[in-house]
Design a protein around this motif. Structure first.
Motif, PDB file in Angstrom:
ATOM      1  N   GLY A 164      -8.601   1.694   1.015  1.00  0.00           N
ATOM      2  CA  GLY A 164      -8.351   0.354   1.532  1.00  0.00           C
ATOM      3  C   GLY A 164      -8.250  -0.681   0.427  1.00  0.00           C
ATOM      4  O   GLY A 164      -8.185  -1.883   0.681  1.00  0.00           O
ATOM      5  N   SER A 188      -5.996  -1.770  -1.523  1.00  0.00           N
ATOM      6  CA  SER A 188      -4.863  -2.656  -1.805  1.00  0.00           C
ATOM      7  C   SER A 188      -5.103  -4.070  -1.275  1.00  0.00           C
ATOM      8  O   SER A 188      -4.518  -5.020  -1.779  1.00  0.00           O
ATOM      9  CB  SER A 188      -3.538  -2.076  -1.305  1.00  0.00           C
ATOM     10  N   ASP A 189      -5.976  -4.218  -0.276  1.00  0.00           N
ATOM     11  CA  ASP A 189      -6.362  -5.579   0.144  1.00  0.00           C
ATOM     12  C   ASP A 189      -6.970  -6.315  -1.053  1.00  0.00           C
ATOM     13  O   ASP A 189      -6.655  -7.475  -1.319  1.00  0.00           O
ATOM     14  CB  ASP A 189      -7.451  -5.537   1.238  1.00  0.00           C
ATOM     15  N   SER A 193       0.857  -1.164   0.000  1.00  0.00           N
ATOM     16  CA  SER A 193       0.000   0.000   0.000  1.00  0.00           C
ATOM     17  C   SER A 193       0.907   1.231   0.000  1.00  0.00           C
ATOM     18  O   SER A 193       2.131   1.109  -0.020  1.00  0.00           O
ATOM     19  CB  SER A 193      -0.868  -0.176   1.241  1.00  0.00           C
TER      20      SER A 193
HETATM   21 MG    MG Z   1      -4.745  -0.577   3.556  1.00  0.00          MG
END
Ligand code: MG
Ligand code: ASP
Length: 410
Positions: A143, A145-146, A29
């Protein structure tokens, strides 16, 4: 990825896996705080301007954080003698649709990544970003990049997707509220999906959905352990999100308690109790792109009924306004009331399918604490209640205790 020093530690951890013979793709990330900083500047200039054209440029700005991370991590690996190469999403490419700031991945081409892996390199690919069919860069939402990591793992048919994060696994509830909260060795995918959608912030919900679609096992583990931790120990640490019941799988009826402060309740009172009324009220809400969660309609009396539902806190003012100014007169309802001092507390567990009595235990526990339940919603594996927000911590604590989540299930 907080600092140069932290990046060197990440490189040490990655190199350890590569030297043990694993082919490794890393999806870092941005450095912490970086995406906020970049978007802060974009918003300072463009403000709330959210036209397709400005959203495109916001994505151009936002992807810069990950671009820096992948380059730095590749350099850190090379400096430690581990061959590595970085790619931005568009170079792979990670193909997405064209919904700027919330794009969805359509496909990932793996040839180039696989070729580099076969040459013994660690491959580092930007998280959070992709490219649409016209060559514009896109981002997958905060969020994201998960989700990038799980998608990449699925595309490469990886053995496992390890998500290193600032917590060391998935807990029975938020350890900041309940000191006895216990890290689970494993949790089923379905439970994790419920927990993510009910407010647990460990993983972006779309990453869990994607893992389900491709049956990709995810392990959530800490990025703060010593990078030289023995590989076999690291490989067993954290929480594994699994698909099949295996013998080590915990046999709890309830696995976790989650909560969300992000709720607000709207009640429409004195609505004529006639067919089509739910559609009239909720139809206009849906048209305004507002997601509705828990819904209840009371038993009608004298041809009138009350109707309540919850929305996200961020949609509260807008929804109230919409109902007061447009829907009230149309439906002939008497009054619209709002309450944004509420929260939602949920118990989650696949064991509920085969065990009766979870709901009554939940309700009696709350009753013993004098907590009034305003709304209830259930699915096969969860029960949620809406309560006054001032009881949130008390409710979570007493439920955690009542369902004995501090004890390892036998
Ligand atoms: Mg993250
Ligand atoms: N850097 C992006 C964000 O802050 C993506 C991520 O970290 O998952 O939202």
């Amino acid at each position: 990825m907080g600092s140069v020093e932290r990046i060197q530690k990440v490189a040490q951890r990655v190199a350890k896996w590569a030297r043990a013979g694993y082919q490794v793709v890393v999806v870092p990330s941005a450095m912490s705080g970086e995406t906020n900083r970049l978007l802060g500047m974009a918003n300072e200039i463009a403000g709330d301007l959210n036209t397709a054209k400005s959203l495109r440029e916001k994505d151009v700005v936002a992807v810069a954080g990950e671009q820096v991370s992948v380059g730095l991590l590749a350099l850190a690996l090379q400096a430690q003698g581990q061959p590595a190469i970085s790619f931005a999403g568009w170079q792979v490419p990670v193909q997405t649709d064209d919904s700027y700031t919330k794009a969805r991945i359509n496909s990932i081409k793996t040839n180039r990544v696989q070729d580099e892996l076969n040459e013994g390199k660690v491959v580092i690919v930007t998280g959070f970003q992709g490219i649409d069919e016209h060559g514009n860069v896109t981002t997958l939402g905060r969020g994201g990049s998960d989700t990038s990591a799980v998608a990449m793992a699925a595309a490469l048919h990886a053995d496992e997707c390890l998500i290193f994060t600032d917590v060391d696994g998935v807990y029975t509830t938020d350890p900041r509220i309940v000191a006895e909260a216990r890290r689970m060795d494993s949790v089923s995918f379905e439970e994790m999906l419920e927990m993510a959608s009910l407010g647990s912030k460990v993983l972006q919900i779309r990453s869990v959905e994607l893992a389900g679609k491709y049956k990709m096992p995810i392990r959530v583990l800490s990025s703060f352990t010593d990078p030289d931790i023995i590989l076999q120990d690291e490989a067993q640490s954290g929480t594994l999100i699994t698909f099949e019941e295996y013998e080590k799988m915990e046999k709890a009826i309830v696995s976790g308690i989650t909560y969300s402060r992000n709720e607000a309740k709207i009640s429409v009172l004195g609505v004529p109790d006639t067919p089509g009324i739910a559609y009239q009220i909720l139809g206009s809400v849906a048209e305004a792109n507002i997601d509705v969660d828990v819904i209840i309609q009371n038993i009608g009396k004298d041809g009138k009924t009350d109707f309540s539902f919850t929305v996200n806190q961020s949609d509260y003012a807008h929804t109230l306004d919409l109902l007061k100014n447009q829907v009230l007169s149309k439906t002939g309802a008497a009054e619209v009331l709002g309450d944004n001092k509420i929260c939602k507390v949920s118990v989650v567990g696949i064991g509920m399918r085969s065990h009766a009595g979870v709901a009554s235990k939940m309700f009696s526990t709350l009753a013993d604490e004098g907590i009034n339940i305003q709304m209830i919603s259930t699915s096969e594996i969860k029960i949620s209640v809406v309560i006054d927000e001032k009881y949130l911590e008390l409710a979570v604590r007493s439920l955690h205790k009542a369902f004995e989540l501090d004890k390892v299930p036998q």
